[in-house]
Design a protein around this motif. Structure first.
Motif, PDB file in Angstrom:
ATOM      1  N   GLN A 120     -22.993  76.435 -38.142  1.00 53.96           N
ATOM      2  CA  GLN A 120     -24.457  76.559 -38.200  1.00 53.96           C
ATOM      3  C   GLN A 120     -25.001  77.294 -36.982  1.00 53.96           C
ATOM      4  N   MET A 121     -24.412  77.068 -35.800  1.00 56.62           N
ATOM      5  CA  MET A 121     -24.878  77.778 -34.613  1.00 56.62           C
ATOM      6  C   MET A 121     -24.551  79.265 -34.712  1.00 56.62           C
ATOM      7  N   MET A 122     -23.422  79.606 -35.286  1.00 52.31           N
ATOM      8  CA  MET A 122     -23.098  81.022 -35.486  1.00 52.31           C
ATOM      9  C   MET A 122     -24.099  81.645 -36.459  1.00 52.31           C
ATOM     10  N   TYR A 123     -24.408  80.926 -37.523  1.00 52.63           N
ATOM     11  CA  TYR A 123     -25.406  81.404 -38.496  1.00 52.63           C
ATOM     12  C   TYR A 123     -26.742  81.629 -37.795  1.00 52.63           C
ATOM     13  N   CYS A 124     -27.103  80.716 -36.915  1.00 52.54           N
ATOM     14  CA  CYS A 124     -28.327  80.831 -36.130  1.00 52.54           C
ATOM     15  C   CYS A 124     -28.291  82.083 -35.248  1.00 52.54           C
ATOM     16  N   LEU A 125     -27.184  82.309 -34.541  1.00 50.39           N
ATOM     17  CA  LEU A 125     -27.074  83.463 -33.658  1.00 50.39           C
ATOM     18  C   LEU A 125     -27.092  84.779 -34.425  1.00 50.39           C
ATOM     19  N   ILE A 126     -26.531  84.764 -35.626  1.00 51.95           N
ATOM     20  CA  ILE A 126     -26.558  85.977 -36.448  1.00 51.95           C
ATOM     21  C   ILE A 126     -27.990  86.442 -36.665  1.00 51.95           C
ATOM     22  N   TYR A 127     -28.883  85.489 -36.920  1.00 52.28           N
ATOM     23  CA  TYR A 127     -30.292  85.854 -37.139  1.00 52.28           C
ATOM     24  C   TYR A 127     -31.037  86.052 -35.829  1.00 52.28           C
ATOM     25  N   LEU A 128     -30.782  85.175 -34.863  1.00 53.24           N
ATOM     26  CA  LEU A 128     -31.492  85.262 -33.591  1.00 53.24           C
ATOM     27  C   LEU A 128     -31.178  86.573 -32.865  1.00 53.24           C
ATOM     28  N   CYS A 129     -29.929  87.008 -32.937  1.00 50.80           N
ATOM     29  CA  CYS A 129     -29.504  88.250 -32.270  1.00 50.80           C
ATOM     30  C   CYS A 129     -29.600  89.467 -33.187  1.00 50.80           C
ATOM     31  N   ARG A 130     -30.090  89.249 -34.409  1.00 55.55           N
ATOM     32  CA  ARG A 130     -30.241  90.327 -35.393  1.00 55.55           C
ATOM     33  C   ARG A 130     -28.923  91.086 -35.591  1.00 55.55           C
ATOM     34  N   LEU A 131     -27.863  90.329 -35.726  1.00 51.46           N
ATOM     35  CA  LEU A 131     -26.539  90.929 -35.861  1.00 51.46           C
ATOM     36  C   LEU A 131     -26.342  91.745 -37.135  1.00 51.46           C
ATOM     37  N   PRO A 132     -27.018  91.410 -38.261  1.00 46.85           N
ATOM     38  CA  PRO A 132     -26.844  92.267 -39.445  1.00 46.85           C
ATOM     39  C   PRO A 132     -27.254  93.718 -39.211  1.00 46.85           C
ATOM     40  N   GLU A 133     -28.046  93.968 -38.175  1.00 51.01           N
ATOM     41  CA  GLU A 133     -28.420  95.349 -37.844  1.00 51.01           C
ATOM     42  C   GLU A 133     -27.311  96.044 -37.059  1.00 51.01           C
ATOM     43  N   LYS A 134     -26.384  95.268 -36.514  1.00 54.46           N
ATOM     44  CA  LYS A 134     -25.349  95.822 -35.651  1.00 54.46           C
ATOM     45  C   LYS A 134     -23.945  95.714 -36.242  1.00 54.46           C
ATOM     46  N   LEU A 135     -23.701  94.654 -36.997  1.00 50.80           N
ATOM     47  CA  LEU A 135     -22.368  94.390 -37.523  1.00 50.80           C
ATOM     48  C   LEU A 135     -22.335  94.545 -39.033  1.00 50.80           C
ATOM     49  N   SER A 136     -21.159  94.852 -39.553  1.00 47.84           N
ATOM     50  CA  SER A 136     -20.984  94.957 -41.006  1.00 47.84           C
ATOM     51  C   SER A 136     -20.913  93.559 -41.620  1.00 47.84           C
ATOM     52  N   LYS A 137     -21.080  93.481 -42.927  1.00 46.97           N
ATOM     53  CA  LYS A 137     -20.958  92.195 -43.617  1.00 46.97           C
ATOM     54  C   LYS A 137     -19.541  91.646 -43.480  1.00 46.97           C
ATOM     55  N   LYS A 138     -18.579  92.541 -43.429  1.00 45.50           N
ATOM     56  CA  LYS A 138     -17.203  92.086 -43.227  1.00 45.50           C
ATOM     57  C   LYS A 138     -17.089  91.344 -41.904  1.00 45.50           C
ATOM     58  N   GLU A 139     -17.679  91.898 -40.857  1.00 48.85           N
ATOM     59  CA  GLU A 139     -17.612  91.271 -39.535  1.00 48.85           C
ATOM     60  C   GLU A 139     -18.370  89.951 -39.504  1.00 48.85           C
ATOM     61  N   LEU A 140     -19.501  89.885 -40.222  1.00 46.82           N
ATOM     62  CA  LEU A 140     -20.242  88.623 -40.306  1.00 46.82           C
ATOM     63  C   LEU A 140     -19.404  87.572 -41.033  1.00 46.82           C
ATOM     64  N   GLY A 141     -18.709  88.001 -42.086  1.00 46.31           N
ATOM     65  CA  GLY A 141     -17.838  87.083 -42.816  1.00 46.31           C
ATOM     66  C   GLY A 141     -16.702  86.570 -41.965  1.00 46.31           C
ATOM     67  N   VAL A 142     -16.161  87.418 -41.118  1.00 49.69           N
ATOM     68  CA  VAL A 142     -15.102  87.009 -40.197  1.00 49.69           C
ATOM     69  C   VAL A 142     -15.632  85.955 -39.223  1.00 49.69           C
ATOM     70  N   LEU A 143     -16.830  86.181 -38.689  1.00 48.19           N
ATOM     71  CA  LEU A 143     -17.417  85.232 -37.743  1.00 48.19           C
ATOM     72  C   LEU A 143     -17.614  83.859 -38.373  1.00 48.19           C
ATOM     73  N   ILE A 144     -18.216  83.827 -39.558  1.00 44.98           N
ATOM     74  CA  ILE A 144     -18.493  82.550 -40.224  1.00 44.98           C
ATOM     75  C   ILE A 144     -17.197  81.849 -40.616  1.00 44.98           C
ATOM     76  N   THR A 145     -16.257  82.589 -41.192  1.00 47.76           N
ATOM     77  CA  THR A 145     -15.010  81.977 -41.656  1.00 47.76           C
ATOM     78  C   THR A 145     -14.174  81.473 -40.495  1.00 47.76           C
ATOM     79  N   ALA A 146     -14.160  82.207 -39.386  1.00 47.03           N
ATOM     80  CA  ALA A 146     -13.423  81.756 -38.199  1.00 47.03           C
ATOM     81  C   ALA A 146     -14.011  80.450 -37.672  1.00 47.03           C
ATOM     82  N   CYS A 147     -15.346  80.341 -37.682  1.00 55.09           N
ATOM     83  CA  CYS A 147     -15.977  79.089 -37.238  1.00 55.09           C
ATOM     84  C   CYS A 147     -15.562  77.929 -38.130  1.00 55.09           C
ATOM     85  N   ILE A 148     -15.550  78.148 -39.424  1.00 55.24           N
ATOM     86  CA  ILE A 148     -15.205  77.092 -40.380  1.00 55.24           C
ATOM     87  C   ILE A 148     -13.772  76.589 -40.152  1.00 55.24           C
ATOM     88  N   CYS A 149     -12.874  77.503 -39.824  1.00 55.92           N
ATOM     89  CA  CYS A 149     -11.451  77.157 -39.705  1.00 55.92           C
ATOM     90  C   CYS A 149     -11.016  76.838 -38.283  1.00 55.92           C
TER      91      CYS A 149
END
Length: 406
Positions: free
Chosen positions: A158-187
């Motif tokens: 949830q904190m990673m999800y928060c940072l994705i929006y707070l840091c506006r990461l979708p403007e900088k990173l690809s969806k693949k990279e966002l998926g890697v971030l979320i999945t790595a946190c889960i595991c």
């Protein structure tokens, strides 16, 4: 179809939070009892309260590795019966989100929402049954440790999800990279045994031997995660070309290994060197950023409001104390910050917030100034809170000493 709205942050929601915290307190009390009952065993079986898929019903040493195939032990819950309120989905993007309100199946539904909201289901062609099978299998493979459990996994995600929006990461990173971030946190802490790397190495457990003392726990978390993904029912990346899957696998492993606190200075120093001329088109710079983000999320509890953060301190200390007792029994080195006789909540948190958390989040704020108010300021308040608590503890100790002398 029956729709149930998740509770907003209301007095009723507060009651649910209290209930979840009380459940944890009872589980921690059970763990203490188990330790006293089984003093001659190598560790307390944290998993007995809700056995993980990878755990038989017998006691194992903290480093034991299970080799059997991971399969689904229960049907995924009917997540479709949950319809998130707008208030909940907006709160989910905030560091103040109250992680104690939610029951296990609700947390699964919230994580599925994160994948959906970030467009990851479409990006990776993930079917609803597959994402649910994956999340259920992940949940089943977190043990009931006081701290390193599925709720901690949810907090970090949830904190990673928060940072994705707070840091506006979708403007900088690809969806693949966002998926890697979320999945790595889960595991990132799958099948954590409740004993850290120092114990694994000093006790020469199977994990330490298997991974040659190099981040044994983090390597194990990665291995369990990819065993889950090896099950076709749970493989959220099954639609991807083999070359892309290998790329994603490598990135997830790199991020999970970065959560080893023994590498903290190395990773932070590398990130700081890149800050002055940070380049989002540079692969090495992006890797350093992703590593620092998952590290920050992993240890971010004190960013949250005190009523949410403080119960986690109790949980972590209880896990530490249990390890210290085991180490004393086995004649192994005991870290002072894990010794019940040498550490208090206040003393432990002041040092950690002052020397680890604030510098880390200040570095992140250099790249993303908008996190200063949302993340760094709460940490400074948390430090002040524990400094006041420490002063109160010292006053009480001096008063007790004066009474004993009198």
């Amino acid at each position: 179809m029956l729709y149930l709205c998740f509770p907003p942050l209301t007095p009723a929601g507060d009651s649910k939070r209290v209930i979840e915290i009380e459940k944890f307190k009872y589980e921690i009390a059970d763990i203490r009892d188990a330790f006293l009952t089984h003093q001659r065993t190598r560790h307390v079986d944290f998993a007995r309260l809700r056995p993980a898929v990878t755990l038989p019903a017998t006691f194992f040493s903290p480093g034991t590795v299970r080799e059997h195939v991971i399969t689904l032990q229960r049907e995924p819950p009917a997540f479709t019966k949950y319809r998130l309120t707008t208030e909940t989905t907006e709160n989910l993007k905030q560091p103040s989100f109250d992680v104690w309100q939610w029951e296990p199946n609700e947390m699964l539904a919230l994580i599925e929402h994160m994948y959906r909201e970030l467009g990851l289901l479409e990006e990776f062609c993930i079917s609803p049954p597959t994402i649910r099978n994956f999340l259920v299998s992940v949940q089943e493979n977190y043990r009931n440790n006081p701290f390193h459990n599925f709720r901690h996994c949810f907090c970090v995600t949830q904190m990673m999800y928060c940072l994705i929006y707070l840091c506006r990461l979708p403007e900088k990173l690809s969806k693949k990279e966002l998926g890697v971030l979320i999945t790595a946190c889960i595991c990132h802490d799958l099948d954590h045994p409740g004993y850290n790397n120092s114990y694994q190495i000093n006790a020469r457990t199977e994990l330490a031997v298997r991974y040659n003392d190099a981040s044994p726990l983090e390597n194990h978390h990665c291995a369990v995660g990819f065993r889950i993904l090896a099950n076709p029912e749970c493989n959220i990346f099954s639609s991807l070309p083999e070359s892309l899957f290998k790329e994603i696998r490598g990135e997830i492993i790199l991020l999970i290994l970065a959560t080893d606190m023994a590498r903290h200075s190395e990773i932070v120093d590398d990130f700081k060197k890149k800050l002055e001329n940070f380049d989002y088109k540079n692969v090495n710079h992006l890797t350093a950023l992703k590593m620092i983000l998952i590290k920050a999320c992993d240890i971010s509890n004190e960013v949250r409001p005190s009523k949410v953060a403080e119960p986690w301190v109790d949980c972590l200390l209880e896990e530490y104390f249990n390890q210290a007792e085991t180490e004393k029994q086995e004649g192994l080195p005991v870290a002072p910050f894990m010794d019940r006789d040498k550490v208090t909540k206040a003393s432990a948190q002041i040092s950690f917030i002052k020397f680890v958390l604030i510098p880390l989040f200040e570095d992140i704020s250099q790249l993303f100034p908008q996190v200063e108010e949302a993340l760094v300021v709460p940490l400074r308040h948390a430090r002040e809170h524990y400094e006041q608590l420490k002063e109160a503890e010292e006053d009480m100790r001096r008063l007790a000493q004066s009474k004993s002398i009198a």
